[in-house]
Design a protein around this motif. Structure first.
Motif, PDB file in Angstrom:
ATOM      1  N   ALA A 100      43.754  52.611  41.038  1.00  0.00           N
ATOM      2  CA  ALA A 100      43.135  52.171  39.784  1.00  0.00           C
ATOM      3  C   ALA A 100      43.003  50.653  39.744  1.00  0.00           C
ATOM      4  O   ALA A 100      41.960  50.113  39.336  1.00  0.00           O
ATOM      5  CB  ALA A 100      43.962  52.668  38.594  1.00  0.00           C
ATOM      6  N   VAL A 101      44.053  49.934  40.180  1.00  0.00           N
ATOM      7  CA  VAL A 101      44.003  48.467  40.194  1.00  0.00           C
ATOM      8  C   VAL A 101      42.920  47.975  41.141  1.00  0.00           C
ATOM      9  O   VAL A 101      42.147  47.063  40.807  1.00  0.00           O
ATOM     10  CB  VAL A 101      45.380  47.892  40.592  1.00  0.00           C
ATOM     11  N   LEU A 102      42.830  48.573  42.320  1.00  0.00           N
ATOM     12  CA  LEU A 102      41.819  48.160  43.293  1.00  0.00           C
ATOM     13  C   LEU A 102      40.410  48.466  42.793  1.00  0.00           C
ATOM     14  O   LEU A 102      39.478  47.676  42.997  1.00  0.00           O
ATOM     15  CB  LEU A 102      42.061  48.850  44.632  1.00  0.00           C
ATOM     16  N   ALA A 103      40.239  49.610  42.125  1.00  0.00           N
ATOM     17  CA  ALA A 103      38.922  49.976  41.601  1.00  0.00           C
ATOM     18  C   ALA A 103      38.479  49.019  40.500  1.00  0.00           C
ATOM     19  O   ALA A 103      37.333  48.549  40.486  1.00  0.00           O
ATOM     20  CB  ALA A 103      38.951  51.416  41.080  1.00  0.00           C
ATOM     21  N   VAL A 104      39.394  48.717  39.582  1.00  0.00           N
ATOM     22  CA  VAL A 104      39.065  47.783  38.495  1.00  0.00           C
ATOM     23  C   VAL A 104      38.784  46.388  39.055  1.00  0.00           C
ATOM     24  O   VAL A 104      37.857  45.698  38.611  1.00  0.00           O
ATOM     25  CB  VAL A 104      40.207  47.742  37.466  1.00  0.00           C
ATOM     26  N   ALA A 155      45.050  41.791  52.176  1.00  0.00           N
ATOM     27  CA  ALA A 155      43.640  41.866  51.795  1.00  0.00           C
ATOM     28  C   ALA A 155      43.504  42.361  50.355  1.00  0.00           C
ATOM     29  O   ALA A 155      42.667  41.859  49.585  1.00  0.00           O
ATOM     30  CB  ALA A 155      42.887  42.788  52.756  1.00  0.00           C
ATOM     31  N   SER A 156      44.330  43.326  49.972  1.00  0.00           N
ATOM     32  CA  SER A 156      44.319  43.816  48.589  1.00  0.00           C
ATOM     33  C   SER A 156      44.778  42.724  47.632  1.00  0.00           C
ATOM     34  O   SER A 156      44.266  42.607  46.508  1.00  0.00           O
ATOM     35  CB  SER A 156      45.225  45.039  48.468  1.00  0.00           C
ATOM     36  N   ILE A 172      42.724  41.521  44.361  1.00  0.00           N
ATOM     37  CA  ILE A 172      43.302  41.605  43.020  1.00  0.00           C
ATOM     38  C   ILE A 172      43.397  40.224  42.384  1.00  0.00           C
ATOM     39  O   ILE A 172      43.117  40.040  41.189  1.00  0.00           O
ATOM     40  CB  ILE A 172      44.688  42.273  43.072  1.00  0.00           C
ATOM     41  N   LEU A 173      43.782  39.212  43.175  1.00  0.00           N
ATOM     42  CA  LEU A 173      43.936  37.861  42.640  1.00  0.00           C
ATOM     43  C   LEU A 173      42.598  37.307  42.146  1.00  0.00           C
ATOM     44  O   LEU A 173      42.517  36.764  41.039  1.00  0.00           O
ATOM     45  CB  LEU A 173      44.531  36.942  43.696  1.00  0.00           C
ATOM     46  N   MET A 174      41.545  37.443  42.940  1.00  0.00           N
ATOM     47  CA  MET A 174      40.252  36.921  42.521  1.00  0.00           C
ATOM     48  C   MET A 174      39.733  37.676  41.300  1.00  0.00           C
ATOM     49  O   MET A 174      39.104  37.088  40.412  1.00  0.00           O
ATOM     50  CB  MET A 174      39.250  37.012  43.668  1.00  0.00           C
ATOM     51  N   ALA A 175      40.002  38.972  41.231  1.00  0.00           N
ATOM     52  CA  ALA A 175      39.602  39.737  40.049  1.00  0.00           C
ATOM     53  C   ALA A 175      40.371  39.284  38.809  1.00  0.00           C
ATOM     54  O   ALA A 175      39.819  39.235  37.705  1.00  0.00           O
ATOM     55  CB  ALA A 175      39.833  41.229  40.286  1.00  0.00           C
ATOM     56  N   THR A 176      41.633  38.938  38.988  1.00  0.00           N
ATOM     57  CA  THR A 176      42.433  38.424  37.865  1.00  0.00           C
ATOM     58  C   THR A 176      41.889  37.091  37.379  1.00  0.00           C
ATOM     59  O   THR A 176      41.817  36.844  36.170  1.00  0.00           O
ATOM     60  CB  THR A 176      43.903  38.270  38.297  1.00  0.00           C
ATOM     61  N   GLY A 206      47.942  25.024  39.112  1.00  0.00           N
ATOM     62  CA  GLY A 206      49.083  25.732  38.536  1.00  0.00           C
ATOM     63  C   GLY A 206      48.734  27.154  38.124  1.00  0.00           C
ATOM     64  O   GLY A 206      49.532  28.079  38.310  1.00  0.00           O
ATOM     65  N   VAL A 207      47.522  27.350  37.580  1.00  0.00           N
ATOM     66  CA  VAL A 207      47.100  28.689  37.152  1.00  0.00           C
ATOM     67  C   VAL A 207      46.969  29.631  38.341  1.00  0.00           C
ATOM     68  O   VAL A 207      47.524  30.740  38.356  1.00  0.00           O
ATOM     69  CB  VAL A 207      45.772  28.614  36.381  1.00  0.00           C
ATOM     70  N   THR A 208      46.215  29.214  39.367  1.00  0.00           N
ATOM     71  CA  THR A 208      46.002  30.098  40.511  1.00  0.00           C
ATOM     72  C   THR A 208      47.294  30.337  41.289  1.00  0.00           C
ATOM     73  O   THR A 208      47.525  31.437  41.796  1.00  0.00           O
ATOM     74  CB  THR A 208      44.937  29.524  41.460  1.00  0.00           C
ATOM     75  N   LEU A 209      48.151  29.322  41.369  1.00  0.00           N
ATOM     76  CA  LEU A 209      49.430  29.505  42.048  1.00  0.00           C
ATOM     77  C   LEU A 209      50.290  30.518  41.307  1.00  0.00           C
ATOM     78  O   LEU A 209      50.900  31.404  41.918  1.00  0.00           O
ATOM     79  CB  LEU A 209      50.160  28.165  42.170  1.00  0.00           C
ATOM     80  N   SER A 210      50.339  30.421  39.976  1.00  0.00           N
ATOM     81  CA  SER A 210      51.130  31.365  39.183  1.00  0.00           C
ATOM     82  C   SER A 210      50.598  32.788  39.313  1.00  0.00           C
ATOM     83  O   SER A 210      51.359  33.738  39.541  1.00  0.00           O
ATOM     84  CB  SER A 210      51.122  30.945  37.708  1.00  0.00           C
ATOM     85  N   LEU A 211      49.277  32.941  39.171  1.00  0.00           N
ATOM     86  CA  LEU A 211      48.685  34.270  39.307  1.00  0.00           C
ATOM     87  C   LEU A 211      48.925  34.823  40.712  1.00  0.00           C
ATOM     88  O   LEU A 211      49.239  36.011  40.883  1.00  0.00           O
ATOM     89  CB  LEU A 211      47.183  34.205  39.025  1.00  0.00           C
ATOM     90  N   GLY A 212      48.776  33.961  41.727  1.00  0.00           N
ATOM     91  CA  GLY A 212      48.977  34.407  43.099  1.00  0.00           C
ATOM     92  C   GLY A 212      50.389  34.888  43.346  1.00  0.00           C
ATOM     93  O   GLY A 212      50.598  35.893  44.052  1.00  0.00           O
ATOM     94  N   ILE A 213      51.367  34.211  42.788  1.00  0.00           N
ATOM     95  CA  ILE A 213      52.764  34.621  42.970  1.00  0.00           C
ATOM     96  C   ILE A 213      53.009  35.990  42.348  1.00  0.00           C
ATOM     97  O   ILE A 213      53.635  36.871  42.947  1.00  0.00           O
ATOM     98  CB  ILE A 213      53.705  33.566  42.360  1.00  0.00           C
TER      99      ILE A 213
END
Length: 405
Positions: A14-18, A266-267, A271-275, A360-367
């Protein structure tokens, strides 16, 4: 085994599809360094009767400009002082730079005058302004006065029934309403020959307040798409090379389990770019650096897990037990390292400006995403692999000897 992990399989699919749907249907917002935009330098020009230009005045002007820029809806703008009497504003990817420059640099002193020219109320008496329509469907501005000002406005409209109460912006009439009846409740409407954009920008100006000192545009520079395209190409090339080398290392050193980690990585990128797209965050060059840095940390988590599993296998544990202990034993270490990095990223976001906040935003989301892929996705793939062929999984995880089931 598949039935026992069904909830994880459904969650990940579901996460990958969204994530895929978001990336296919929404564009990624790019910052000034990638997309291009407008660089504006505003200079304070005090006139007779205005406040002198000192640090306090410029700080107040900076706060007003920041509120106006935020009201424009520009993502990741940069607003900062330059020297004693200048303010730099960078606006990435705006549709109408001329209108935006006029909005952020205009003094925006609103005045309600009596028929004799006496100032009754000013923009400082407003509680809020909002976009609305008049009785004919034309754009207008709804205003609400503060309680004390509301009483003054009711008294003025009672005194001047049947007369014109001019409304001026920076000394220029924008509306000449005739008072039909006394207006109570502190609510009124500014009507004029507005376009929808003019009315919206007037709302922004009124809500942000008037500038304490007039600002003039000293410099306007457009950052063209060539610079942005060049930056994107170099960054993408560097990212592809770096990620490819990581993929190759994991595959050569850990063999098939390393391939499973590559699939999780790869997933992670998806997911990160979608976030980033879902949160409408703006991607800048420092933001791309944050993505690559957190990708390295995602690989670190997998490496730590695999090494813990290898330790268990060397101790003679069965492969299923070694996998279970490897994930359980490394979880605390992964959490500790990621939490400390999150604290640093939060400090960058809170105290930084512009591209630093983007990093800071992308680093936090990436973690956060890397913890999900390492702990949930890699665990699921490894469990399914071990359940299918425990002996082969043991040989792949610990070359040189197969462990028992």
């Amino acid at each position: 085994m598949i039935r026992a992990n069904l909830w994880r399989i459904v969650l990940i699919l579901a996460v990958l599809a969204v994530s895929t749907l978001l990336l296919l249907t929404r564009p990624i917002r790019l910052g000034l360094d990638l997309r291009g935009g407008t660089h504006v330098v505003l200079e304070a020009k005090p006139s007779a009767g205005t406040e002198r230009v000192d640090n306090e005045t410029m700080d107040r002007a900076l706060a007003v400009v920041e509120r106006r820029v935020n009201g424009l809806g520009v993502t990741e703008p940069i607003v900062q002082r330059q020297g004693q009497d200048r303010i730099i504003v960078e606006l990435p990817g705006i549709d109408n730079p001329e209108q935006a420059i006029e909005t952020i640099g205009k003094t925006a002193l609103l005045e309600f005058k009596s028929p004799t020219g006496e100032t009754l109320l000013t923009g400082a008496d407003l509680a809020r302004a909002s976009l609305t329509q008049d009785q004919f469907g034309r754009p207008a501005v709804a205003i609400e006065f503060k309680p004390e000002a509301a009483r003054k406005f009711e008294e003025a409209t009672s005194r001047y029934v049947g007369q014109v109460l001019p409304i001026l912006l920076d000394g220029e009439p924008i509306s000449m309403p005739v008072v039909r009846t006394p207006i109570s409740g502190g609510r009124a409407q500014i009507e004029g020959d507005f376009t929808i954009e003019e009315a919206r920008h007037l709302v922004v100006q009124l809500n942000a307040g008037a500038l304490p000192v007039p600002l003039e545009v000293a410099e306007v520079r457009t950052v063209g798409p060539t610079l942005g395209q060049e930056s994107i190409e170099r960054s993408v090339r560097a990212g592809i090379i770096g990620v490819a080398l990581v993929f190759l290392y994991m595959l050569l050193y850990y063999r098939l389990p390393g391939g499973l980690a590559d699939l999780a990585l790869a997933s992670y990128v998806l997911i990160l770019m979608a976030t980033v797209v879902a949160l409408q965050a703006t991607l800048t060059l420092p933001g791309i650096a944050g993505v690559l840095l957190s990708a390295g940390m995602a690989v670190d988590g997998n490496v730590l897990i695999f090494e813990r599993i290898r330790e268990g296998l060397r101790e003679g544990k069965r492969v299923r037990a070694a996998v279970e202990d490897g994930f359980r034993g490394s979880l605390r270490t992964i959490l500790d390292s990621n939490i400390t990095t999150l604290i640093a990223a939060a400090a960058l976001f809170y105290f930084g400006t512009g591209p630093i906040r983007g990093f800071g935003v992308t680093l936090s989301l990436g973690i956060l995403v890397s913890m999900f892929t390492a702990v949930v996705l890699t665990r699921l793939l490894l469990d399914l692999y071990v359940a299918r062929d425990p002996e082969r999984a043991a040989r792949q995880l610990l070359p040189g000897g197969a462990m028992s089931r």
